[in-house]
Design a protein around this motif. Structure first.
Motif, mmCIF file in Angstrom:
data_model
loop_
_atom_site.group_PDB
_atom_site.id
_atom_site.type_symbol
_atom_site.label_atom_id
_atom_site.label_comp_id
_atom_site.label_asym_id
_atom_site.label_seq_id
_atom_site.Cartn_x
_atom_site.Cartn_y
_atom_site.Cartn_z
ATOM 1 N N SER A 1 11.151 0.552 6.549
ATOM 2 C CA SER A 1 9.704 0.742 6.467
ATOM 3 C C SER A 1 9.235 1.880 7.355
ATOM 4 O O SER A 1 8.306 2.616 7.013
ATOM 5 C CB SER A 1 8.976 -0.552 6.869
ATOM 6 N N GLN B 1 5.115 1.905 3.511
ATOM 7 C CA GLN B 1 4.846 0.527 3.140
ATOM 8 C C GLN B 1 4.971 0.234 1.650
ATOM 9 O O GLN B 1 5.123 -0.934 1.270
ATOM 10 C CB GLN B 1 3.450 0.123 3.615
ATOM 11 N N SER B 2 4.908 1.209 0.797
ATOM 12 C CA SER B 2 5.079 0.938 -0.629
ATOM 13 C C SER B 2 6.466 1.349 -1.120
ATOM 14 O O SER B 2 7.120 0.602 -1.865
ATOM 15 C CB SER B 2 3.989 1.663 -1.441
ATOM 16 N N CYS C 1 6.764 -8.031 3.800
ATOM 17 C CA CYS C 1 5.453 -7.375 3.683
ATOM 18 C C CYS C 1 4.821 -7.162 5.052
ATOM 19 O O CYS C 1 4.151 -6.149 5.292
ATOM 20 C CB CYS C 1 4.519 -8.199 2.798
ATOM 21 N N ALA D 1 6.274 -4.101 6.599
ATOM 22 C CA ALA D 1 5.747 -2.891 5.957
ATOM 23 C C ALA D 1 4.340 -2.565 6.454
ATOM 24 O O ALA D 1 3.994 -1.393 6.617
ATOM 25 C CB ALA D 1 5.745 -3.072 4.440
ATOM 26 N N MET D 2 3.525 -3.596 6.704
ATOM 27 C CA MET D 2 2.154 -3.359 7.157
ATOM 28 C C MET D 2 2.087 -3.057 8.654
ATOM 29 O O MET D 2 1.174 -2.360 9.115
ATOM 30 C CB MET D 2 1.268 -4.567 6.837
ATOM 31 N N SER E 1 4.877 5.098 8.183
ATOM 32 C CA SER E 1 5.847 5.992 7.557
ATOM 33 C C SER E 1 6.103 7.209 8.439
ATOM 34 O O SER E 1 5.176 7.791 9.014
ATOM 35 C CB SER E 1 5.317 6.452 6.197
ATOM 36 N N SER F 1 -0.496 1.614 13.009
ATOM 37 C CA SER F 1 0.067 0.690 12.025
ATOM 38 C C SER F 1 -0.781 0.791 10.767
ATOM 39 O O SER F 1 -1.840 1.419 10.764
ATOM 40 C CB SER F 1 0.078 -0.756 12.546
ATOM 41 N N SER G 1 -4.510 -1.839 2.826
ATOM 42 C CA SER G 1 -3.060 -2.011 2.749
ATOM 43 C C SER G 1 -2.672 -3.264 1.977
ATOM 44 O O SER G 1 -1.571 -3.335 1.426
ATOM 45 C CB SER G 1 -2.453 -2.070 4.157
ATOM 46 N N ILE H 1 0.256 -2.837 -0.769
ATOM 47 C CA ILE H 1 1.514 -3.587 -0.730
ATOM 48 C C ILE H 1 1.629 -4.524 -1.933
ATOM 49 O O ILE H 1 2.678 -4.589 -2.586
ATOM 50 C CB ILE H 1 1.622 -4.368 0.592
#
Length: 401
Positions: free
Chosen positions: A142, A147-148, A170, A173-174, A178, A350, A356, A360
């Motif tokens: 991640s 996140q995607s 998830c 990712a959140m 990136s 973040s 988000s 996601i």
């Protein structure tokens, strides 16, 4: 005094996580303690040692150099635009360099350097966090992929996961960011807090998820392998096909962030005007009062708590870029203490915001519709947990500023 406030903040964060825990009896406290100690060691190393300063300086200079290279491409295309002397165009100087960074990530991915790095980091994390290899791989991935995009690399497993493991994926990712936009962050807030936040959030994501969503993964369930479709795609795709794909993806990110900033900042300005006309106080200041207690328990001095709370609220309601722009204005004006700048900066690094949830859920739904609906149902709980991760990292950093 700072230590007492930090202890209060930790109690608040862990208490808020414990309240919504899906299985309080299943919480494993030993891995939590280990990861908290590691967060403290990392924060101390990065912020209070010569080696940490050297490392952050090296990372910062690397990104500054990359941004200079990116500027060559941006200037070639947009160099004819007239800009007032001393002025800076955010889209050109901050967002468009994402295109170049995205291209570099594509090259590292294509040459198998990034996958090797992600797998090694994921393996180390799995030995520490008490969770599965898939969760650890996903957290490391991640940070690089975003996140995607990260869900594409595990799309074969998504349909097989129970909701508990899906929540952890998830949440990671959140809670992270990136790598393609780290350089943009460093132009807005101090680089040392960007690097520190990224490191702390990886562990923070596991800490909060382990409280909110505790579970155990059996060896039979812990599957980690690249989908056959991805292997075939990598074998068939040429280097320049890959490069073009990553360049276009980077440009899409820059455009999307720009569009969101235009819309969100305009809406905030409108709400500020409406609230000022009706109530005699701006919308942002009102949110600042609401969030000021959270800012205070994070370690922000009470004199800055309302201002910090307003910035935190903007991040939650819009995105981190909008909040960072607000913070940068105050940093340039010299109206905030160094302590406040550090704590708030870490909180902002973040993807924990309302938009988000849709990003996601949409990414997962594109790969597996049923699981995408599951993510949408626990979306608010996901944001709740990711916000606690940001608070936890900010509290830890506050101990070393």
């Amino acid at each position: 005094m700072n230590i007492l406030i930090a202890l209060l903040g930790l109690a608040v964060v862990f208490g808020l996580a414990f309240i919504v825990s899906s299985n309080k009896k299943a919480i494993r406290y030993r891995p939590l303690a280990v990861m908290i100690v590691l967060q403290l060691l990392l924060a101390f190393l990065l912020l209070n040692t010569v080696f940490g300063n050297f490392l952050i300086l090296g990372i910062s200079e690397t990104f500054n150099t990359l941004l200079e290279y990116a500027a060559e491409g941006v200037n070639f295309v947009f160099g004819g635009l007239l800009v007032a002397e001393g002025a800076s165009v955010f889209f050109l100087n901050v967002l468009l360099p994402i295109v170049f960074i995205s291209a570099l990530i594509g090259i590292l991915q294509y040459t198998r350097i990034l996958p090797l790095f992600i797998n090694v980091v994921g393996l180390v994390l799995s030995k520490i966090n008490g969770m599965g290899k898939l969760e650890s791989y996903n957290a490391a991935a991640s940070v690089i992929l975003g996140q995607s995009e990260v869900f594409i690399s595990i799309k074969k497993q998504i349909g097989l996961l129970p909701k508990e493991r899906l929540y952890t994926l998830c949440a990671a990712a959140m809670s992270t960011v990136s790598m393609s936009i780290v350089g943009a962050y460093m132009t807005l807030i101090p680089p040392q807090y960007v690097v520190t936040a990224i490191a702390l959030n990886v562990f923070g994501g596991f800490i909060i998820a382990s409280i909110i969503n505790p579970y155990k993964v059996s060896p039979e369930e812990d599957i980690l392998e690249m989908p056959d479709e991805e292997k075939e795609k990598e074998e068939k795709q040429s280097f320049f096909e890959m490069l073009g794909e990553y360049i276009i993806d980077g440009f899409k990110v820059a455009i999307i962030v720009a569009a969101m900033l235009i819309g969100f900042i305009a809406l905030i300005a409108m709400l500020n005007g409406i609230f000022a006309a009706i109530f005699g106080i701006s919308f942002q200041t009102m949110l600042g009062y609401v969030f000021s207690p959270l800012a205070f328990v994070m370690g922000v001095p009470w004199s800055d708590a309302v201002t910090a709370g307003g910035i935190m609220a903007i991040k939650l309601m819009t995105n981190e870029f909008a909040a960072m722009l607000n913070l940068k204005t105050l940093i340039d004006a010299g109206t905030l203490s160094d302590r406040t700048i550090g704590i708030v900066s870490v909180f902002l690094v973040s993807f924990a915001n309302f938009s988000s949830i849709g990003i996601i859920a949409g990414a997962v739904k594109g790969l597996n519709e049923k699981q995408g609906n599951v993510v949408a149902r626990f979306g608010l709980k996901l944001l709740y947990g990711a916000t606690l991760v940001s608070m936890l990292s900010a509290i830890i950093v506050g101990l070393f500023i």
